[in-house]
Design a protein around this motif. Structure first.
Motif, PDB file in Angstrom:
ATOM      1  N   ALA A   1     -58.559  81.322  69.533  1.00 44.01           N
ATOM      2  CA  ALA A   1     -57.820  81.236  70.793  1.00 44.01           C
ATOM      3  C   ALA A   1     -56.317  81.062  70.551  1.00 44.01           C
ATOM      4  CB  ALA A   1     -58.353  80.089  71.639  1.00 44.01           C
ATOM      5  N   LYS A   2     -55.958  80.509  69.401  1.00 45.15           N
ATOM      6  CA  LYS A   2     -54.554  80.193  69.083  1.00 45.15           C
ATOM      7  C   LYS A   2     -53.880  79.468  70.244  1.00 45.15           C
ATOM      8  CE  LYS A   2     -53.870  83.443  65.461  1.00 45.15           C
ATOM      9  NZ  LYS A   2     -53.179  84.539  64.883  1.00 45.15           N
ATOM     10  N   ASP A   3     -54.614  78.498  70.766  1.00 47.25           N
ATOM     11  CA  ASP A   3     -54.164  77.694  71.897  1.00 47.25           C
ATOM     12  C   ASP A   3     -54.062  76.251  71.409  1.00 47.25           C
ATOM     13  OD1 ASP A   3     -54.221  75.958  74.133  1.00 47.25           O
ATOM     14  OD2 ASP A   3     -55.219  77.468  75.351  1.00 47.25           O
ATOM     15  N   LYS A   4     -52.861  75.699  71.481  1.00 48.86           N
ATOM     16  CA  LYS A   4     -52.634  74.353  70.953  1.00 48.86           C
ATOM     17  C   LYS A   4     -53.564  73.323  71.594  1.00 48.86           C
ATOM     18  CE  LYS A   4     -49.167  70.816  70.255  1.00 48.86           C
ATOM     19  NZ  LYS A   4     -47.781  70.398  70.438  1.00 48.86           N
ATOM     20  N   SER A   5     -53.793  73.430  72.903  1.00 49.89           N
ATOM     21  CA  SER A   5     -54.643  72.430  73.561  1.00 49.89           C
ATOM     22  C   SER A   5     -56.078  72.490  73.037  1.00 49.89           C
ATOM     23  CB  SER A   5     -54.612  72.598  75.083  1.00 49.89           C
ATOM     24  OG  SER A   5     -55.166  73.836  75.461  1.00 49.89           O
ATOM     25  N   LYS A   6     -56.569  73.689  72.733  1.00 51.25           N
ATOM     26  CA  LYS A   6     -57.923  73.820  72.176  1.00 51.25           C
ATOM     27  C   LYS A   6     -57.984  73.271  70.753  1.00 51.25           C
ATOM     28  CE  LYS A   6     -59.387  77.729  74.965  1.00 51.25           C
ATOM     29  NZ  LYS A   6     -60.460  77.162  75.746  1.00 51.25           N
ATOM     30  N   LEU A   7     -56.919  73.454  70.001  1.00 52.04           N
ATOM     31  CA  LEU A   7     -56.872  72.915  68.644  1.00 52.04           C
ATOM     32  C   LEU A   7     -56.813  71.390  68.658  1.00 52.04           C
ATOM     33  CD1 LEU A   7     -54.389  75.547  67.235  1.00 52.04           C
ATOM     34  CD2 LEU A   7     -56.777  75.279  66.524  1.00 52.04           C
ATOM     35  N   VAL A   8     -56.034  70.836  69.570  1.00 53.23           N
ATOM     36  CA  VAL A   8     -55.947  69.377  69.703  1.00 53.23           C
ATOM     37  C   VAL A   8     -57.293  68.811  70.142  1.00 53.23           C
ATOM     38  CG1 VAL A   8     -54.847  67.506  71.013  1.00 53.23           C
ATOM     39  CG2 VAL A   8     -53.460  69.366  70.070  1.00 53.23           C
ATOM     40  N   GLU A   9     -57.952  69.512  71.059  1.00 45.12           N
ATOM     41  CA  GLU A   9     -59.282  69.084  71.499  1.00 45.12           C
ATOM     42  C   GLU A   9     -60.262  69.117  70.329  1.00 45.12           C
ATOM     43  OE1 GLU A   9     -62.807  70.166  74.702  1.00 45.12           O
ATOM     44  OE2 GLU A   9     -61.074  71.484  74.565  1.00 45.12           O
ATOM     45  N   PHE A  10     -60.195  70.166  69.502  1.00 53.39           N
ATOM     46  CA  PHE A  10     -61.060  70.241  68.319  1.00 53.39           C
ATOM     47  C   PHE A  10     -60.837  69.015  67.436  1.00 53.39           C
ATOM     48  CE2 PHE A  10     -61.705  71.175  63.859  1.00 53.39           C
ATOM     49  CZ  PHE A  10     -63.014  71.642  63.863  1.00 53.39           C
ATOM     50  N   LYS A  11     -59.576  68.671  67.194  1.00 51.46           N
ATOM     51  CA  LYS A  11     -59.266  67.506  66.354  1.00 51.46           C
ATOM     52  C   LYS A  11     -59.857  66.221  66.932  1.00 51.46           C
ATOM     53  CE  LYS A  11     -55.200  66.700  64.934  1.00 51.46           C
ATOM     54  NZ  LYS A  11     -53.753  66.532  64.738  1.00 51.46           N
ATOM     55  N   SER A  12     -59.793  66.077  68.253  1.00 55.88           N
ATOM     56  CA  SER A  12     -60.302  64.842  68.849  1.00 55.88           C
ATOM     57  C   SER A  12     -61.828  64.794  68.847  1.00 55.88           C
ATOM     58  CB  SER A  12     -59.759  64.655  70.267  1.00 55.88           C
ATOM     59  OG  SER A  12     -60.308  65.594  71.138  1.00 55.88           O
ATOM     60  N   ARG A  13     -62.464  65.945  68.988  1.00 59.72           N
ATOM     61  CA  ARG A  13     -63.929  65.974  69.023  1.00 59.72           C
ATOM     62  C   ARG A  13     -64.567  66.008  67.632  1.00 59.72           C
ATOM     63  NH1 ARG A  13     -66.204  66.804  74.161  1.00 59.72           N
ATOM     64  NH2 ARG A  13     -64.763  67.595  75.717  1.00 59.72           N
ATOM     65  N   PHE A  14     -63.828  66.527  66.655  1.00 55.85           N
ATOM     66  CA  PHE A  14     -64.355  66.640  65.291  1.00 55.85           C
ATOM     67  C   PHE A  14     -63.345  66.059  64.297  1.00 55.85           C
ATOM     68  CE2 PHE A  14     -66.221  70.041  67.824  1.00 55.85           C
ATOM     69  CZ  PHE A  14     -67.571  69.917  67.538  1.00 55.85           C
ATOM     70  N   PRO A  15     -63.050  64.763  64.406  1.00 56.13           N
ATOM     71  CA  PRO A  15     -61.996  64.170  63.569  1.00 56.13           C
ATOM     72  C   PRO A  15     -62.303  64.166  62.069  1.00 56.13           C
ATOM     73  CG  PRO A  15     -63.198  62.467  64.736  1.00 56.13           C
ATOM     74  CD  PRO A  15     -63.687  63.788  65.274  1.00 56.13           C
ATOM     75  N   ASN A  16     -63.558  64.288  61.706  1.00 56.71           N
ATOM     76  CA  ASN A  16     -63.923  64.277  60.286  1.00 56.71           C
ATOM     77  C   ASN A  16     -64.197  65.666  59.736  1.00 56.71           C
ATOM     78  OD1 ASN A  16     -63.815  61.419  60.233  1.00 56.71           O
ATOM     79  ND2 ASN A  16     -65.833  61.343  61.157  1.00 56.71           N
ATOM     80  N   SER A  17     -63.788  66.673  60.464  1.00 56.95           N
ATOM     81  CA  SER A  17     -64.031  68.053  60.051  1.00 56.95           C
ATOM     82  C   SER A  17     -63.277  68.385  58.763  1.00 56.95           C
ATOM     83  CB  SER A  17     -63.574  69.018  61.154  1.00 56.95           C
ATOM     84  OG  SER A  17     -63.611  70.338  60.689  1.00 56.95           O
ATOM     85  N   SER A  18     -63.872  69.254  57.985  1.00 58.50           N
ATOM     86  CA  SER A  18     -63.193  69.725  56.776  1.00 58.50           C
ATOM     87  C   SER A  18     -62.061  70.687  57.123  1.00 58.50           C
ATOM     88  CB  SER A  18     -64.202  70.422  55.852  1.00 58.50           C
ATOM     89  OG  SER A  18     -64.766  71.547  56.502  1.00 58.50           O
ATOM     90  N   HIS A  19     -61.957  71.059  58.391  1.00 53.79           N
ATOM     91  CA  HIS A  19     -60.931  72.015  58.837  1.00 53.79           C
ATOM     92  C   HIS A  19     -59.701  71.342  59.443  1.00 53.79           C
ATOM     93  CE1 HIS A  19     -63.666  75.337  58.206  1.00 53.79           C
ATOM     94  NE2 HIS A  19     -64.579  74.719  58.929  1.00 53.79           N
ATOM     95  N   ILE A  20     -59.634  70.027  59.419  1.00 60.40           N
ATOM     96  CA  ILE A  20     -58.536  69.320  60.088  1.00 60.40           C
ATOM     97  C   ILE A  20     -57.174  69.737  59.532  1.00 60.40           C
ATOM     98  CG2 ILE A  20     -57.454  67.040  60.399  1.00 60.40           C
ATOM     99  CD1 ILE A  20     -59.707  67.624  62.386  1.00 60.40           C
ATOM    100  N   GLU A  21     -57.047  69.865  58.239  1.00 66.18           N
ATOM    101  CA  GLU A  21     -55.752  70.262  57.668  1.00 66.18           C
ATOM    102  C   GLU A  21     -55.348  71.662  58.143  1.00 66.18           C
ATOM    103  OE1 GLU A  21     -53.541  70.847  53.367  1.00 66.18           O
ATOM    104  OE2 GLU A  21     -55.387  69.650  53.450  1.00 66.18           O
TER     105      GLU A  21
END
Length: 126
Positions: free
Chosen positions: A68-88
């Protein structure tokens, strides 16, 4: 569910609740529906199925957020999956999107704000 309402003190309530949770789990497991996943977690925050669903839906959420390349969706991903291997990777993409916004604005204040948010970014020479 009607049984639980009709007989709230039944000795079978725990077993019935576990069966309902299991049915809901299998319904969402094969759906690829992120909203259904989030709803399941709200309904059953301490579910024994939580980690299995996490492993299924974390890559789906990541792919949707990145594509989506949408900052709000990326921020939401970070909040919902804080331990993801994709955070960086997500943080780098957010930084890139913020840099693109500063570049589009093309003002001193926009770049100053960007530098204050990302003092050690790969865009240091800005």
């Amino acid at each position: 569910m009607k049984y639980l309402i009709k007989y709230p003190n039944s000795r079978f309530n725990t077993e019935i609740k576990n069966k309902i949770e299991s049915i809901d789990f299998y319904a969402i497991k094969f759906s690829n529906d992120l909203n259904g996943y989030y709803q399941f977690l709200n309904e059953y925050p301490y579910s024994s199925f939580k980690s299995e669903l996490y492993s299924i839906f974390e890559p789906i959420a990541y792919n949707q957020s990145v594509s989506a390349k949408d900052k709000s969706k990326l921020v939401e991903f970070k909040s919902r999956f804080p331990n993801s291997s994709h955070i960086e990777e997500v943080n780098n993409l957010i930084c890139q999107l913020d840099f693109e916004d500063a570049t589009k604005a093309n003002t001193y204040d926009a770049f100053k704000t960007f530098k204050s948010m990302y003092p050690a970014s790969k865009f240091d020479d800005v």
